[in-house]
Design a protein around this motif. Structure first.
Motif, mmCIF file in Angstrom:
data_model
loop_
_atom_site.group_PDB
_atom_site.id
_atom_site.type_symbol
_atom_site.label_atom_id
_atom_site.label_comp_id
_atom_site.label_asym_id
_atom_site.label_seq_id
_atom_site.Cartn_x
_atom_site.Cartn_y
_atom_site.Cartn_z
ATOM 1 N N TYR A 183 0.841 -1.208 0.000
ATOM 2 C CA TYR A 183 0.000 0.000 0.000
ATOM 3 C C TYR A 183 0.871 1.250 0.000
ATOM 4 C CZ TYR A 183 -3.924 -3.086 0.883
ATOM 5 O OH TYR A 183 -4.876 -4.071 0.755
ATOM 6 N N ASP A 184 0.389 2.254 -0.708
ATOM 7 C CA ASP A 184 1.135 3.496 -0.904
ATOM 8 C C ASP A 184 0.900 4.445 0.272
ATOM 9 O OD1 ASP A 184 2.375 5.780 -1.777
ATOM 10 O OD2 ASP A 184 1.120 6.053 -3.560
ATOM 11 N N VAL A 185 1.901 4.600 1.125
ATOM 12 C CA VAL A 185 1.740 5.457 2.302
ATOM 13 C C VAL A 185 1.568 6.926 1.915
ATOM 14 C CG1 VAL A 185 2.953 3.922 3.880
ATOM 15 C CG2 VAL A 185 4.258 5.632 2.600
ATOM 16 N N HIS A 186 1.989 7.275 0.718
ATOM 17 C CA HIS A 186 1.866 8.681 0.307
ATOM 18 C C HIS A 186 0.578 8.951 -0.469
ATOM 19 C CE1 HIS A 186 5.672 9.525 2.052
ATOM 20 N NE2 HIS A 186 6.274 8.626 1.298
ATOM 21 N N SER A 187 -0.327 7.975 -0.491
ATOM 22 C CA SER A 187 -1.653 8.240 -1.056
ATOM 23 C C SER A 187 -2.457 9.171 -0.149
ATOM 24 C CB SER A 187 -2.410 6.927 -1.296
ATOM 25 O OG SER A 187 -2.638 6.209 -0.096
ATOM 26 N N VAL A 188 -1.934 9.463 1.049
ATOM 27 C CA VAL A 188 -2.584 10.418 1.958
ATOM 28 C C VAL A 188 -2.318 11.862 1.549
ATOM 29 C CG1 VAL A 188 -2.325 8.778 3.851
ATOM 30 C CG2 VAL A 188 -0.648 10.616 3.607
ATOM 31 N N ALA A 189 -1.357 12.089 0.677
ATOM 32 C CA ALA A 189 -0.896 13.454 0.405
ATOM 33 C C ALA A 189 -1.985 14.350 -0.177
ATOM 34 C CB ALA A 189 0.313 13.425 -0.525
ATOM 35 N N GLY A 190 -2.850 13.790 -1.019
ATOM 36 C CA GLY A 190 -3.891 14.606 -1.660
ATOM 37 C C GLY A 190 -4.843 15.217 -0.645
ATOM 38 N N ILE A 191 -5.342 14.419 0.296
ATOM 39 C CA ILE A 191 -6.253 14.936 1.317
ATOM 40 C C ILE A 191 -5.513 15.886 2.258
ATOM 41 C CG2 ILE A 191 -7.847 14.316 3.171
ATOM 42 C CD1 ILE A 191 -8.759 13.486 0.391
ATOM 43 N N CYS A 192 -4.260 15.569 2.566
ATOM 44 C CA CYS A 192 -3.461 16.491 3.390
ATOM 45 C C CYS A 192 -3.343 17.854 2.708
ATOM 46 C CB CYS A 192 -2.078 15.904 3.644
ATOM 47 S SG CYS A 192 -2.037 14.488 4.752
ATOM 48 N N ASP A 193 -3.215 17.829 1.380
ATOM 49 C CA ASP A 193 -3.089 19.089 0.646
ATOM 50 C C ASP A 193 -4.401 19.868 0.644
ATOM 51 O OD1 ASP A 193 -0.879 20.411 -0.933
ATOM 52 O OD2 ASP A 193 -2.553 20.612 -2.349
ATOM 53 N N GLN A 194 -5.525 19.164 0.653
ATOM 54 C CA GLN A 194 -6.812 19.850 0.762
ATOM 55 C C GLN A 194 -6.961 20.517 2.129
ATOM 56 O OE1 GLN A 194 -10.151 17.316 -0.321
ATOM 57 N NE2 GLN A 194 -8.999 16.375 -1.987
ATOM 58 N N ALA A 195 -6.466 19.843 3.153
ATOM 59 C CA ALA A 195 -6.553 20.397 4.504
ATOM 60 C C ALA A 195 -5.592 21.553 4.704
ATOM 61 C CB ALA A 195 -6.265 19.300 5.530
ATOM 62 N N PHE A 196 -4.400 21.435 4.132
ATOM 63 C CA PHE A 196 -3.355 22.463 4.272
ATOM 64 C C PHE A 196 -2.763 22.721 2.888
ATOM 65 C CE2 PHE A 196 -3.463 20.196 8.357
ATOM 66 C CZ PHE A 196 -3.700 21.262 9.229
ATOM 67 N N PRO A 197 -3.405 23.605 2.099
ATOM 68 C CA PRO A 197 -3.003 23.799 0.704
ATOM 69 C C PRO A 197 -1.504 24.073 0.551
ATOM 70 C CG PRO A 197 -5.075 24.908 1.116
ATOM 71 C CD PRO A 197 -4.579 24.414 2.450
ATOM 72 N N GLY A 198 -0.919 23.337 -0.383
ATOM 73 C CA GLY A 198 0.500 23.484 -0.679
ATOM 74 C C GLY A 198 1.419 22.721 0.248
ATOM 75 N N LYS A 199 0.858 22.050 1.238
ATOM 76 C CA LYS A 199 1.676 21.366 2.233
ATOM 77 C C LYS A 199 1.507 19.843 2.218
ATOM 78 C CE LYS A 199 3.343 25.117 4.215
ATOM 79 N NZ LYS A 199 4.798 25.429 4.226
ATOM 80 N N GLY A 200 0.682 19.325 1.317
ATOM 81 C CA GLY A 200 0.355 17.909 1.351
ATOM 82 C C GLY A 200 1.556 16.999 1.253
ATOM 83 N N ALA A 201 2.436 17.240 0.302
ATOM 84 C CA ALA A 201 3.603 16.369 0.127
ATOM 85 C C ALA A 201 4.529 16.443 1.330
ATOM 86 C CB ALA A 201 4.351 16.744 -1.149
ATOM 87 N N ALA A 202 4.739 17.655 1.841
ATOM 88 C CA ALA A 202 5.620 17.815 3.004
ATOM 89 C C ALA A 202 5.050 17.109 4.229
ATOM 90 C CB ALA A 202 5.831 19.300 3.302
ATOM 91 N N ILE A 203 3.741 17.220 4.421
ATOM 92 C CA ILE A 203 3.099 16.528 5.544
ATOM 93 C C ILE A 203 3.270 15.020 5.405
ATOM 94 C CG2 ILE A 203 0.885 15.981 6.636
ATOM 95 C CD1 ILE A 203 -0.008 18.846 5.901
ATOM 96 N N SER A 204 2.975 14.499 4.231
ATOM 97 C CA SER A 204 3.056 13.062 4.011
ATOM 98 C C SER A 204 4.459 12.528 4.274
ATOM 99 C CB SER A 204 2.624 12.728 2.579
ATOM 100 O OG SER A 204 2.721 11.350 2.323
ATOM 101 N N GLN A 205 5.465 13.235 3.771
ATOM 102 C CA GLN A 205 6.852 12.776 3.927
ATOM 103 C C GLN A 205 7.290 12.794 5.384
ATOM 104 O OE1 GLN A 205 8.974 11.489 1.724
ATOM 105 N NE2 GLN A 205 7.690 11.745 -0.106
ATOM 106 N N LEU A 206 7.071 13.909 6.075
ATOM 107 C CA LEU A 206 7.519 14.018 7.463
ATOM 108 C C LEU A 206 6.693 13.115 8.382
ATOM 109 C CD1 LEU A 206 9.404 15.252 9.521
ATOM 110 C CD2 LEU A 206 7.864 17.239 9.671
ATOM 111 N N TRP A 207 5.412 13.011 8.112
ATOM 112 C CA TRP A 207 4.538 12.146 8.900
ATOM 113 C C TRP A 207 5.033 10.708 8.858
ATOM 114 C CZ3 TRP A 207 -1.420 11.683 7.600
ATOM 115 C CH2 TRP A 207 -2.078 11.014 8.654
ATOM 116 N N ARG A 208 5.320 10.214 7.672
ATOM 117 C CA ARG A 208 5.826 8.842 7.537
ATOM 118 C C ARG A 208 7.175 8.688 8.224
ATOM 119 N NH1 ARG A 208 5.215 3.519 7.666
ATOM 120 N NH2 ARG A 208 6.478 2.404 6.150
ATOM 121 N N GLN A 209 8.061 9.677 8.058
ATOM 122 C CA GLN A 209 9.380 9.600 8.695
ATOM 123 C C GLN A 209 9.246 9.499 10.213
ATOM 124 O OE1 GLN A 209 12.107 12.823 7.667
ATOM 125 N NE2 GLN A 209 13.081 12.658 9.681
ATOM 126 N N LYS A 210 8.413 10.363 10.802
ATOM 127 C CA LYS A 210 8.254 10.341 12.263
ATOM 128 C C LYS A 210 7.524 9.086 12.720
ATOM 129 C CE LYS A 210 9.762 12.730 14.556
ATOM 130 N NZ LYS A 210 11.170 12.875 15.040
#
Length: 247
Positions: free
Chosen positions: A16-43
């Motif tokens: 399963y693609d852990v970064h499939s969350v990035a799109g909804i994260c970007d809707q919640a925080f425009p322009g930040k979806g990819a950064a949220i997904s990457q750091l979230w998975r790392q932590k």
């Protein structure tokens, strides 16, 4: 002829693609979806390792929530409670990698028992699998919850061998996480590292049995000279029996 009698997969990042969350994260925080997904998975990963070292296990849902809260704080984002619940639930709705369903169909058609061993809780694993309508594929869904420690602790890999009912040398372990493939290799599994990012393998004293770029190539390798599950000799049967829960 390959000696495998079953295959066990990591879930997060492998199937399963852990970064499939990035799109909804970007809707919640425009322009930040990819950064949220990457750091979230790392932590999320760092917290599994740290909690294992500190002997302070919590289930995967709680750990994922903690990692999300850290991520938003680190990125200077205000995370309201309602949004925390919405985003946390995304990890129960991860999308499978594109080639995953067809790959598992091929392996099931060849008669190979399949399992998942994951840092996720029993609830998390079941929901991810069921939400993607993939329950038909797996003979075993195995959670670290049963041993209260996260991968790559040897107890987790031992649990997988017991649940799959074969000795470790007869179970192919498949992971897209290099550290996980290292842990499984050091435990004694033949391993396939699915190197989706074409990166370097972790230097941890282990070498995967095979490296592929995706699950399709993994199945190609498994099935290229496949002649069915090998017959169990008397010695192998004794070794496999020792892995069963009632042994």
């Amino acid at each position: 002829m390959k000696p495998f009698r079953s295959i066990v997969f990591d879930l997060y990042g492998t199937l399963y693609d852990v970064h499939s969350v990035a799109g909804i994260c970007d809707q919640a925080f425009p322009g930040k979806g990819a950064a949220i997904s990457q750091l979230w998975r790392q932590k999320q990963l760092e917290y599994t390792w740290l909690r294992s070292l500190m002997d302070r296990y919590v289930n995967f849902e709680a750990l994922t929530d903690d990692a999300l809260r850290f991520t938003c704080t680190a990125l200077g984002l205000t995370l309201e409670e309602d949004m925390a619940r919405v985003l946390g639930d995304l990890y129960l709705q991860l999308l499978p990698h594109e080639e995953m369903p067809a790959t598992l169909h091929r392996l099931k058609d060849a008669g190979i028992p399949l399992g998942i061993i994951s840092n996720g809780s029993h609830k998390s694993i079941a929901q991810v699998v069921n939400n993607s309508s993939m329950g038909w594929a797996f003979d075993e869904l195995i959670s670290v919850e049963d041993v209260q420690v996260f991968k790559p602790h040897p107890k987790v890999y031992e649990l997988a061998a017991r649940r799959m009912g074969h000795s470790r040398e007869h179970i192919l372990f498949v992971s897209a996480n290099g550290w996980d493939a290292s842990g499984a290799s050091l435990f004694g599994y033949p391993t396939c590292w699915v190197n989706r990012t074409l990166g370097a393998f972790d230097v941890l004293g282990a070498t995967p049995t095979v490296v592929t770029e995706n699950l399709t190539a993994m199945a190609d390798w498994v099935l290229e000279d496949w002649d069915g599950i090998p017959e169990i000799s008397e010695g192998d049967a004794a070794g496999d029996a020792a892995t069963r829960p009632d042994a």
